[in-house]
Write a protein that holds these residues in place. Sequence first.
Motif, PDB file in Angstrom:
ATOM      1  N   LEU A 133     -20.445  24.751 150.926  1.00  0.00           N
ATOM      2  CA  LEU A 133     -19.230  23.978 151.191  1.00  0.00           C
ATOM      3  C   LEU A 133     -19.542  22.487 151.294  1.00  0.00           C
ATOM      4  CD1 LEU A 133     -16.262  24.808 151.577  1.00  0.00           C
ATOM      5  CD2 LEU A 133     -17.881  26.695 151.499  1.00  0.00           C
ATOM      6  N   ALA A 134     -20.686  22.146 151.895  1.00  0.00           N
ATOM      7  CA  ALA A 134     -21.050  20.727 151.989  1.00  0.00           C
ATOM      8  C   ALA A 134     -21.221  20.125 150.600  1.00  0.00           C
ATOM      9  CB  ALA A 134     -22.335  20.573 152.805  1.00  0.00           C
ATOM     10  N   MET A 135     -21.875  20.845 149.697  1.00  0.00           N
ATOM     11  CA  MET A 135     -22.066  20.346 148.337  1.00  0.00           C
ATOM     12  C   MET A 135     -20.727  20.224 147.613  1.00  0.00           C
ATOM     13  SD  MET A 135     -25.612  22.079 147.003  1.00  0.00           S
ATOM     14  CE  MET A 135     -25.419  21.256 145.430  1.00  0.00           C
ATOM     15  N   HIS A 136     -19.895  21.235 147.751  1.00  0.00           N
ATOM     16  CA  HIS A 136     -18.571  21.198 147.113  1.00  0.00           C
ATOM     17  C   HIS A 136     -17.784  19.979 147.572  1.00  0.00           C
ATOM     18  CE1 HIS A 136     -14.554  22.473 145.831  1.00  0.00           C
ATOM     19  NE2 HIS A 136     -14.160  22.275 147.071  1.00  0.00           N
ATOM     20  N   LEU A 137     -17.814  19.706 148.872  1.00  0.00           N
ATOM     21  CA  LEU A 137     -17.020  18.603 149.408  1.00  0.00           C
ATOM     22  C   LEU A 137     -17.659  17.250 149.116  1.00  0.00           C
ATOM     23  CD1 LEU A 137     -15.940  20.258 152.776  1.00  0.00           C
ATOM     24  CD2 LEU A 137     -14.521  19.838 150.757  1.00  0.00           C
ATOM     25  N   MET A 138     -18.997  17.196 148.988  1.00  0.00           N
ATOM     26  CA  MET A 138     -19.626  15.949 148.560  1.00  0.00           C
ATOM     27  C   MET A 138     -19.193  15.599 147.139  1.00  0.00           C
ATOM     28  SD  MET A 138     -23.566  15.807 149.989  1.00  0.00           S
ATOM     29  CE  MET A 138     -23.947  17.552 150.075  1.00  0.00           C
ATOM     30  N   ILE A 139     -19.154  16.595 146.278  1.00  0.00           N
ATOM     31  CA  ILE A 139     -18.720  16.370 144.895  1.00  0.00           C
ATOM     32  C   ILE A 139     -17.264  15.912 144.866  1.00  0.00           C
ATOM     33  CG2 ILE A 139     -18.242  17.531 142.693  1.00  0.00           C
ATOM     34  CD1 ILE A 139     -20.743  19.270 143.277  1.00  0.00           C
ATOM     35  N   GLY A 146     -34.242  26.854 144.872  1.00  0.00           N
ATOM     36  CA  GLY A 146     -32.946  26.402 145.361  1.00  0.00           C
ATOM     37  C   GLY A 146     -32.796  24.896 145.264  1.00  0.00           C
ATOM     38  N   LEU A 147     -33.890  24.191 145.556  1.00  0.00           N
ATOM     39  CA  LEU A 147     -33.860  22.732 145.472  1.00  0.00           C
ATOM     40  C   LEU A 147     -33.616  22.274 144.040  1.00  0.00           C
ATOM     41  CD1 LEU A 147     -34.272  19.935 146.742  1.00  0.00           C
ATOM     42  CD2 LEU A 147     -36.735  20.217 146.357  1.00  0.00           C
ATOM     43  N   VAL A 148     -34.300  22.887 143.084  1.00  0.00           N
ATOM     44  CA  VAL A 148     -34.143  22.510 141.674  1.00  0.00           C
ATOM     45  C   VAL A 148     -32.709  22.767 141.215  1.00  0.00           C
ATOM     46  CG1 VAL A 148     -34.826  23.052 139.307  1.00  0.00           C
ATOM     47  CG2 VAL A 148     -36.569  22.808 141.086  1.00  0.00           C
ATOM     48  N   ASP A 149     -32.148  23.910 141.612  1.00  0.00           N
ATOM     49  CA  ASP A 149     -30.754  24.201 141.251  1.00  0.00           C
ATOM     50  C   ASP A 149     -29.817  23.113 141.761  1.00  0.00           C
ATOM     51  OD1 ASP A 149     -31.378  26.533 139.938  1.00  0.00           O
ATOM     52  OD2 ASP A 149     -30.915  27.852 141.639  1.00  0.00           O
ATOM     53  N   LYS A 150     -30.037  22.694 143.000  1.00  0.00           N
ATOM     54  CA  LYS A 150     -29.154  21.690 143.604  1.00  0.00           C
ATOM     55  C   LYS A 150     -29.338  20.327 142.946  1.00  0.00           C
ATOM     56  CE  LYS A 150     -28.822  24.049 148.069  1.00  0.00           C
ATOM     57  NZ  LYS A 150     -29.434  25.306 147.603  1.00  0.00           N
ATOM     58  N   ILE A 151     -30.577  19.999 142.586  1.00  0.00           N
ATOM     59  CA  ILE A 151     -30.814  18.718 141.909  1.00  0.00           C
ATOM     60  C   ILE A 151     -30.079  18.674 140.576  1.00  0.00           C
ATOM     61  CG2 ILE A 151     -32.563  17.268 140.807  1.00  0.00           C
ATOM     62  CD1 ILE A 151     -34.518  18.187 142.964  1.00  0.00           C
ATOM     63  N   HIS A 152     -30.162  19.760 139.819  1.00  0.00           N
ATOM     64  CA  HIS A 152     -29.457  19.816 138.527  1.00  0.00           C
ATOM     65  C   HIS A 152     -27.958  19.565 138.713  1.00  0.00           C
ATOM     66  CE1 HIS A 152     -32.650  20.751 135.810  1.00  0.00           C
ATOM     67  NE2 HIS A 152     -32.981  21.880 136.409  1.00  0.00           N
ATOM     68  N   ILE A 153     -27.395  20.163 139.769  1.00  0.00           N
ATOM     69  CA  ILE A 153     -25.954  20.023 140.003  1.00  0.00           C
ATOM     70  C   ILE A 153     -25.608  18.607 140.433  1.00  0.00           C
ATOM     71  CG2 ILE A 153     -24.055  20.755 141.490  1.00  0.00           C
ATOM     72  CD1 ILE A 153     -25.474  23.540 141.586  1.00  0.00           C
ATOM     73  N   MET A 154     -26.357  18.084 141.397  1.00  0.00           N
ATOM     74  CA  MET A 154     -26.025  16.768 141.953  1.00  0.00           C
ATOM     75  C   MET A 154     -26.316  15.627 140.981  1.00  0.00           C
ATOM     76  SD  MET A 154     -24.626  17.557 144.711  1.00  0.00           S
ATOM     77  CE  MET A 154     -24.626  17.408 146.495  1.00  0.00           C
ATOM     78  N   GLU A 155     -27.304  15.818 140.114  1.00  0.00           N
ATOM     79  CA  GLU A 155     -27.606  14.791 139.111  1.00  0.00           C
ATOM     80  C   GLU A 155     -26.395  14.507 138.236  1.00  0.00           C
ATOM     81  OE1 GLU A 155     -32.371  14.817 138.018  1.00  0.00           O
ATOM     82  OE2 GLU A 155     -31.019  16.250 137.020  1.00  0.00           O
ATOM     83  N   GLU A 156     -25.631  15.524 137.966  1.00  0.00           N
ATOM     84  CA  GLU A 156     -24.459  15.373 137.106  1.00  0.00           C
ATOM     85  C   GLU A 156     -23.447  14.392 137.704  1.00  0.00           C
ATOM     86  OE1 GLU A 156     -20.868  18.162 135.270  1.00  0.00           O
ATOM     87  OE2 GLU A 156     -22.707  19.095 136.048  1.00  0.00           O
ATOM     88  N   TYR A 157     -23.439  14.321 139.040  1.00  0.00           N
ATOM     89  CA  TYR A 157     -22.463  13.459 139.715  1.00  0.00           C
ATOM     90  C   TYR A 157     -23.099  12.189 140.274  1.00  0.00           C
ATOM     91  CZ  TYR A 157     -19.689  17.683 139.383  1.00  0.00           C
ATOM     92  OH  TYR A 157     -19.020  18.777 138.907  1.00  0.00           O
ATOM     93  N   GLY A 158     -24.405  12.058 140.171  1.00  0.00           N
ATOM     94  CA  GLY A 158     -25.085  10.860 140.658  1.00  0.00           C
ATOM     95  C   GLY A 158     -25.343  10.847 142.146  1.00  0.00           C
TER      96      GLY A 158
END
Length: 385
Positions: A96-102, A126-138
């Motif tokens: 939820l934190a990641m969803h709301l940050m995006i 898990g860290l690599v998965d999150k980096i891939h996702i967050m990189e897309e949004y900066g």
Amino acid sequence: MTTFNKDELREAVVSIHDPKAIEVEIPPKPDNVSETVIPTEHKHHPHNLLQHYTLIGMASELEKAIEEQRPFLGNLCLSGQSSVWYAKPNTGKTLLAMHLMIEAVTKGGITPQNIFYIAADDSAHGLVDKIHIMEEYGINIIAPGHANFETKDFAKIIKAMTHHDAASGIYIVADTLKKFMSLMDKNEGRAFGALIREFTMKGGTFVALAHTNKQRSGDGKLVYAGTSDVMEDFDCAYVIDELAGGGDTQERIIEFDCTKRRGNVAQSVAYAFTLDSEASYAGMLSSVREVDPAAVDAFHRQAAIRSDAVIIAAISTAIGEGINTKMELARTVGAREGLGRQSVVKLIERYTGQDPEVHRWDFSVGERGKKVYVMLPAAEGGAAG
């Protein structure tokens, strides 16, 4: 907003611990102030050190250092505040934190480069998965053991940013809190709360994710882990719990319940996400949705009915036997089920009414104003709901 590079940050971290660098210079007593401007009783006294710290006349300068308050992470946090979310492990607080940050970036207009998610409690995959996702949004991700970051340096970094006015407009989400301080140590709790307060007073925003105890309270609610210092020192606190029976078997619904509130944040809000075992983390993230408050209320009603089912059935049976006044029902059902009469009375009143979706019985007024209880037609065949 102040910006800095790694060299400046390193220099700031060193200087903040150099007594000479942070020594407070007491300004001299003004010698050019007319006696008619400052009455005798208000004149500077050489031993009144507090006079050197007054903020009178600095409002405009302080306003420049902070942003206009805006929502961050939905309606669960405001900029310039400190918040803590408590939940059991694997409830979905990180998701939820990641969803709301995006959403803060895509819908809230917050600059992604100013958001720092610290993944201090994750696996390598898990860290690599999150980096891939967050990189897309900066959005920035920081993790212990990478890029020379260690959680033990966090306090030094925050002190340096605060001291050098580099906190304004910065959003930090720390996952999880126990990696940054001992939740059971009151001294650490107070020190950490003071550290974060200085950060938010300079315009920074801080959200910590934390765990609850394994055991629930007597009323069935989750209890935050550790001492009360973080709860007391932070601006807002939420306890996140799963809504049992909410949604279908392929979906989990979790509810944020505000236990400390400062500012215009939500008292409660619920989100749902998929439990599909074959869904990737990105897939789970894309499935997150906010749940209609009316649906949440319905889930709560059904949960209460399931919890009260045995007593509802006992009251229904007694009514069917002709025991149909409030005090007679309370006395009979209390004796049969080992409950206090007042507890039975509360349940009788809770389920009294004409809405079969909510109620189980109603009453008519008989002789001398006596209330006579009868089952609702819809509840005749299934009193326990």
